[in-house]
Design an enzyme around this catalytic site. Structure first.
Site, short mmCIF file in Angstrom:
data_model
loop_
_atom_site.label_atom_id
_atom_site.label_comp_id
_atom_site.label_asym_id
_atom_site.label_seq_id
_atom_site.Cartn_x
_atom_site.Cartn_y
_atom_site.Cartn_z
N LYS A 1 0.86 -1.21 0.00
CA LYS A 1 0.00 0.00 0.00
C LYS A 1 0.88 1.24 0.00
O LYS A 1 2.05 1.21 0.40
CB LYS A 1 -0.94 0.02 1.20
CG LYS A 1 -0.30 0.02 2.59
CD LYS A 1 0.13 1.38 3.13
CE LYS A 1 0.72 1.29 4.54
NZ LYS A 1 1.61 2.41 4.88
N ASP B 1 -2.26 -1.52 10.55
CA ASP B 1 -2.48 -1.51 9.09
C ASP B 1 -3.09 -2.80 8.58
O ASP B 1 -3.48 -2.87 7.42
CB ASP B 1 -1.13 -1.40 8.35
CG ASP B 1 -0.55 0.00 8.37
OD1 ASP B 1 -1.21 0.90 8.91
OD2 ASP B 1 0.56 0.16 7.83
#
Ligand code: C5P
Length: 312
Positions: free
Chosen positions: A14, A139
């Site tokens: 990401k 995350d």
């Protein structure tokens, strides 16, 4: 690995298209307001049933002791929560650089949870998977999907999935440094306490430390790339380039490279530029590699989350 019961899944990296660090909470974590965007650079995870316990094999990188690996911990947490007999064998092929702010370890952990649930016939509900993921790291829930663009609040684990934006090329610049997330947060907290080096990330708050988590700073959710480019910010840019000068050089070079916008990803040290077309991205990547002498990877934003693939 016995082919009958293996599930394979790509674990994407990401980038953070927006990252504001808000107040420090009583549990030591910081409230965030961030936009997670999955990209095409992926690790690969294969999970199979095994006799007992967890066995992890890692290819492509030296990631340290097995039991400290987030993929191992994900498999162990899954087995405990699912309460099923037997064990899991995990094969992890690393391509995402570690300690770069690209979420590689977190994505591996989420992919293990998804693959384990698939290989064992789905014993865990989505809410349980999310809770396990959040326990493994702030995350990790984002990497359960199904969105490839999501707003993260709380410590990053409270997610609002957003419709994907059209795919665009991304150039990742990977300075040869390891930025510890905890150290980056520590530097930011110290800079703010000293009243220097801070961006005004908590508008209107008389005491930044007391800003309410319910008043996040993102202006509006992005309707298109123009909105993302306009709001692009990462609070760690106040302190990480200072502590790790290679990161500052990479960011400065990216900002001269023709990118639509460039940012630090997470707490770094990876930096990225989003480009308008693949040709511009390719030539910028070549020039950046020459200029900086560090690893540069060309990838693209993802519009769909990888699905588990059962190998029979
Ligand atoms: O959740 P994760 O294990 O990824 O966090 C690593 C460290 O980063 C935490 O121990 C904490 O110091 C810091 N952190 C934070 N606020 C967050 C996420 C991480 O302070 N929202």
């Amino acid at each position: 690995m016995s082919p009958g019961d293996a599930v394979h899944i790509d674990a994407p990296a990401k980038i953070n298209l927006f990252l504001k660090v808000l107040r420090r909470r009583d549990d030591g974590y910081h409230e965030l307001d961030t936009l997670f965007q999955a990209v095409d650079l992926c690790d690969e995870v294969t999970v199979a049933r095994a006799g007992a316990g967890v066995a992890l094999r890692v290819e492509g990188a030296d990631v340290g002791p097995e039991r400290d690996n987030l993929a191992y911990r994900a498999a162990a947490a899954f087995l405990e929560a699912a309460g099923v007999g037997g064990g899991l064998e995990v094969l992890l092929t690393k391509r995402i650089p570690a300690g770069a702010g690209l979420g590689g370890g977190s994505s591996d952990a989420a992919a293990v949870l998804r693959a384990a649930n698939a290989v064992l016939g789905g014993p865990l509900e989505a809410a349980t998977l999310h809770a396990l993921a959040a326990g493994l790291g702030s995350d990790v829930p984002f990497f359960l999907g199904p969105g490839t663009l999501a707003r993260g609040t709380g410590r990053g684990e409270v997610l609002e999935m957003l419709p994907p934006l059209p795919e665009l090329p991304v150039v990742l610049v990977l300075p040869p440094v390891h930025v510890s997330t905890a150290e980056a947060y520590g530097r930011l907290a110290r800079a703010r306490a000293e009243g220097g080096g801070t961006s005004v990330s908590i508008e209107g708050a008389a005491d930044p430390g007391a800003a309410a988590s319910t008043s996040p700073s993102v202006a509006a959710l992005p309707a298109g790339w123009a909105d993302v480019a306009r709001d692009a910010v990462n609070d760690f840019e106040d302190v990480v380039p200072e502590g790790w000068p290679e990161v500052g050089r990479a960011l400065a070079a990216l900002r001269r490279s023709g990118a639509v916008f460039s940012l630090l990803s997470g707490s770094g040290g990876a930096c990225f530029g989003v480009f308008g077309d693949a040709g511009a991205a390719r030539s910028a990547a070549a020039a950046l590699e020459d200029q900086l002498g560090c690893q540069v990877v060309t990838t693209r934003t993802r519009v769909g989350f990888p699905r588990p693939d059962t190998r029979r």
